[in-house]
Design an enzyme around this catalytic site. Structure first.
Site, PDB file in Angstrom:
ATOM      1  N   HIS A  61      25.077  52.067 -55.337  1.00 53.15           N
ATOM      2  CA  HIS A  61      25.971  50.906 -55.487  1.00 53.15           C
ATOM      3  C   HIS A  61      27.356  51.284 -54.977  1.00 53.15           C
ATOM      4  O   HIS A  61      27.673  52.461 -54.815  1.00 53.15           O
ATOM      5  CB  HIS A  61      26.073  50.490 -56.967  1.00 53.15           C
ATOM      6  CG  HIS A  61      26.739  51.529 -57.819  1.00 53.15           C
ATOM      7  ND1 HIS A  61      26.083  52.655 -58.290  1.00 53.15           N
ATOM      8  CD2 HIS A  61      28.026  51.651 -58.271  1.00 53.15           C
ATOM      9  CE1 HIS A  61      26.908  53.406 -58.985  1.00 53.15           C
ATOM     10  NE2 HIS A  61      28.107  52.823 -58.988  1.00 53.15           N
ATOM     11  N   HIS A  81      27.249  55.065 -53.591  1.00 55.75           N
ATOM     12  CA  HIS A  81      26.981  56.319 -54.301  1.00 55.75           C
ATOM     13  C   HIS A  81      25.918  56.087 -55.364  1.00 55.75           C
ATOM     14  O   HIS A  81      25.623  54.934 -55.711  1.00 55.75           O
ATOM     15  CB  HIS A  81      28.278  56.886 -54.902  1.00 55.75           C
ATOM     16  CG  HIS A  81      29.022  55.928 -55.794  1.00 55.75           C
ATOM     17  ND1 HIS A  81      29.759  54.864 -55.312  1.00 55.75           N
ATOM     18  CD2 HIS A  81      29.123  55.854 -57.148  1.00 55.75           C
ATOM     19  CE1 HIS A  81      30.285  54.200 -56.317  1.00 55.75           C
ATOM     20  NE2 HIS A  81      29.918  54.771 -57.447  1.00 55.75           N
ATOM     21  N   ARG A  85      23.342  65.266 -68.234  1.00 54.27           N
ATOM     22  CA  ARG A  85      24.557  65.089 -67.430  1.00 54.27           C
ATOM     23  C   ARG A  85      25.391  63.960 -68.037  1.00 54.27           C
ATOM     24  O   ARG A  85      24.840  62.938 -68.481  1.00 54.27           O
ATOM     25  CB  ARG A  85      24.165  64.761 -65.990  1.00 54.27           C
ATOM     26  CG  ARG A  85      25.338  64.507 -65.100  1.00 54.27           C
ATOM     27  CD  ARG A  85      24.968  64.565 -63.617  1.00 54.27           C
ATOM     28  NE  ARG A  85      26.180  64.373 -62.862  1.00 54.27           N
ATOM     29  CZ  ARG A  85      26.649  63.184 -62.486  1.00 54.27           C
ATOM     30  NH1 ARG A  85      25.976  62.079 -62.752  1.00 54.27           N
ATOM     31  NH2 ARG A  85      27.782  63.103 -61.826  1.00 54.27           N
TER      32      ARG A  85
HETATM   33  C1  LIG Z   1      34.980  46.347 -64.192  1.00 55.40           C
HETATM   34  C2  LIG Z   1      33.700  46.584 -64.029  1.00 55.40           C
HETATM   35  C3  LIG Z   1      33.105  47.360 -62.926  1.00 55.40           C
HETATM   36  C4  LIG Z   1      31.639  47.451 -63.307  1.00 55.40           C
HETATM   37  C5  LIG Z   1      31.422  46.141 -63.968  1.00 55.40           C
HETATM   38  C6  LIG Z   1      32.619  46.097 -64.914  1.00 55.40           C
HETATM   39  O1  LIG Z   1      32.826  44.830 -65.382  1.00 55.40           O
HETATM   40  C7  LIG Z   1      32.405  47.071 -66.081  1.00 55.40           C
HETATM   41  C8  LIG Z   1      31.351  48.117 -65.758  1.00 55.40           C
HETATM   42  C9  LIG Z   1      31.417  48.613 -64.320  1.00 55.40           C
HETATM   43  C10 LIG Z   1      30.141  49.298 -63.881  1.00 55.40           C
HETATM   44  C11 LIG Z   1      30.062  50.797 -64.248  1.00 55.40           C
HETATM   45  C12 LIG Z   1      28.728  51.370 -63.742  1.00 55.40           C
HETATM   46  C13 LIG Z   1      28.431  50.984 -62.291  1.00 55.40           C
HETATM   47  C14 LIG Z   1      28.683  49.463 -62.098  1.00 55.40           C
HETATM   48  C15 LIG Z   1      28.244  49.014 -60.703  1.00 55.40           C
HETATM   49  C16 LIG Z   1      28.030  48.713 -63.238  1.00 55.40           C
HETATM   50  O2  LIG Z   1      26.885  48.299 -63.279  1.00 55.40           O
HETATM   51  O3  LIG Z   1      28.939  48.590 -64.279  1.00 55.40           O
HETATM   52  C17 LIG Z   1      30.146  49.158 -62.385  1.00 55.40           C
HETATM   53  C18 LIG Z   1      30.640  47.714 -62.182  1.00 55.40           C
HETATM   54  C19 LIG Z   1      31.179  47.488 -60.777  1.00 55.40           C
HETATM   55  O4  LIG Z   1      31.962  48.303 -60.261  1.00 55.40           O
HETATM   56  O5  LIG Z   1      30.778  46.485 -60.194  1.00 55.40           O
HETATM   57  O1  LIG Z   2      27.486  59.424 -62.829  1.00 51.96           O
HETATM   58  C1  LIG Z   2      27.963  59.409 -61.711  1.00 51.96           C
HETATM   59  O2  LIG Z   2      28.156  60.427 -61.056  1.00 51.96           O
HETATM   60  C2  LIG Z   2      28.302  58.092 -61.054  1.00 51.96           C
HETATM   61  C3  LIG Z   2      28.783  57.047 -62.022  1.00 51.96           C
HETATM   62  C4  LIG Z   2      29.177  55.793 -61.323  1.00 51.96           C
HETATM   63  O3  LIG Z   2      28.973  55.634 -60.154  1.00 51.96           O
HETATM   64  C5  LIG Z   2      29.821  54.701 -62.082  1.00 51.96           C
HETATM   65  O4  LIG Z   2      29.955  54.802 -63.321  1.00 51.96           O
HETATM   66  O5  LIG Z   2      30.213  53.711 -61.424  1.00 51.96           O
HETATM   67 FE   LIG Z   3      29.988  53.861 -59.376  1.00 50.34          FE
END
Ligand SMILES: C=C1C[C@]23C[C@@]1(O)CC[C@H]2[C@@]12CCC[C@@](C)(C(=O)O1)[C@H]2[C@@H]3C(=O)O
Ligand SMILES: O=C(O)CCC(=O)C(=O)O
Ligand SMILES: [Fe+2]
Length: 358
Positions: free
Chosen positions: A227, A284, A294
């Site tokens: 993503h 990534h 991890r």
């Molecule tokens: C601000 C944000 C970015 C995120 C969606 C969110 O509302 C809160 C969680 C964030 C996160 C963290 C893990 C990877 C990600 C793709 C996800 O599923 O939740 C990111 C979101 C993002 O960057 O789109």
């Molecule tokens: O765990 C990681 O190295 C990546 C985490 C990440 O990509 C995220 O939280 O958006």
């Molecule tokens: Fe990420």
């Protein structure tokens, strides 16, 4: 992190329901966690032994180095960043303590289906047929209520760690943003034009705590699928366990091994838009292993959630017309909740055929 209510509204109309399993219960990888290239086109893309740039923030040529890494990779590692190593230990301790709680305790702070904060699987899980080998906890705004549910007696100690971490990350993100934009000749008045103050006051952020448990068959599992982040920038701390990979079209997956005390910085989709495509937002993912758990902590940094973001006029000219329309972080997150990794091309095509995104 103020005005948390605004970002929290984003997913009200995009609920997700993904069952959480106790990954520690599995001795073998269940089918629902077994990934093949059909589940993710890039699952088996080749690995490369290239390495992500490592930048010493005390280097006299730091802006040029940051600019080059953002243009060539959309990511880099940093050292001499000024975040105390004691604080990195504290946030790692908090993350470990949280995920080591028994499942019934973690579920007391479960994220609601249309909510944004709390315990659950990553939101991107809804785009895949297979489940990811990870669990997460998202903090937006004050974690007080959620932490009180998790640790009725010790929540204040954990809230203090989050507050201190956030303060350091906010400052570091603003400094990195200036280094990156400065390398393109963008100055304070260009930023003010975009409605951002030079110290990025009002910026919003989320902290995402990730846990990737030990996995019985790591080669067939996926920790967090490929993503890009919907941010301006993301600053990631990883514990001393390998797993993060970044993707470059020309070389494939590049592993980013942890280096004690260092941080990883990603360009997010909004900085890609702001720079009119000069900086790519890096794809990534996180792989898992069968030896060590991890943990990673992502500081997902974005603009004030209702501020219109568009390509900076300084970076637009007759040869480089604007590639994207104006939109807010909230609008972009809603787009991402529907179009996921196609979001940038979706708004780009939309922009070419119309002028506004609703
Ligand atoms: C601000 C944000 C970015 C995120 C969606 C969110 O509302 C809160 C969680 C964030 C996160 C963290 C893990 C990877 C990600 C793709 C996800 O599923 O939740 C990111 C979101 C993002 O960057 O789109
Ligand atoms: O765990 C990681 O190295 C990546 C985490 C990440 O990509 C995220 O939280 O958006
Ligand atoms: Fe990420």
């Amino acid at each position: 992190m103020n005005s948390s209510t605004t970002l929290s509204d984003v997913f009200r109309s995009h609920p997700i329901r993904i069952p959480l399993s106790n990954l520690a219960d599995f001795r073998h990888l269940p089918d629902s966690y077994t990934w093949t290239p059909e589940d993710d086109l890039l699952f088996s893309a080749s690995d490369s032994d290239e390495s992500l740039p490592f930048i010493d923030l005390a280097d006299p040529h730091v802006a040029a180095r940051v600019g080059h890494a953002c243009t060539a990779w959309g990511a880099f590692r940093i050292t001499n960043h000024g975040v105390p190593s004691r604080l990195l230990d504290d946030i790692e301790f908090l993350t470990g303590s949280l995920f080591r709680l028994p499942v019934h305790r973690k579920l007391k702070a479960a994220r609601s289906e249309n909510g944004i904060s709390g315990y659950g699987v990553a939101r991107i899980a809804s785009f895949f047929n297979k489940q990811m080998w990870s669990e997460g906890f998202t903090v937006i705004g004050s974690p007080l209520d959620d932490f009180h549910k998790l640790w009725p007696m010790h929540h204040l100690k954990y809230c203090e760690i989050i507050t201190e971490y956030e303060e350091h990350m906010q400052k570091l993100a603003a400094r990195l943003m200036w280094l990156a934009l400065g390398s393109l000749g963008v100055d304070e008045k260009d930023i003010n034009w975009a409605g951002l103050s030079s110290d990025f006051q009002g910026a919003q952020a989320a902290i995402q705590l990730n846990h990737y448990p030990i996995c019985p068959e790591p080669d067939r599992a996926m920790g967090l699928a490929a993503h890009t982040d919907s941010t301006l920038m993301t600053i990631l701390y990883q514990n001393n366990t390998i797993g993060l990979q970044v993707f470059r079209d020309d070389v494939g997956w590049v592993t980013v091994p942890p280096v004690p005390g260092s941080l990883v910085v990603n360009v997010g989709d909004l900085l890609h838009i702001l720079t009119n495509g000069i900086f790519p937002s890096v794809l990534h993912r996180a792989r898992v292993n069968h030896v060590r758990s991890r943990f990673s902590i992502a500081y997902l940094w974005g603009p004030p959630s209702d501020l219109m973001i568009s390509p900076l006029p300084k970076l637009v000219n007759p040869l480089h017309s604007p590639l994207y329309p104006s939109l807010t972080w909230k609008q972009y997150l809603a787009t991402k909740a529907t179009h996921f990794n196609q979001s940038l091309s979706f708004i780009r095509n939309y922009h070419l055929s119309s002028d506004q995104i609703s």
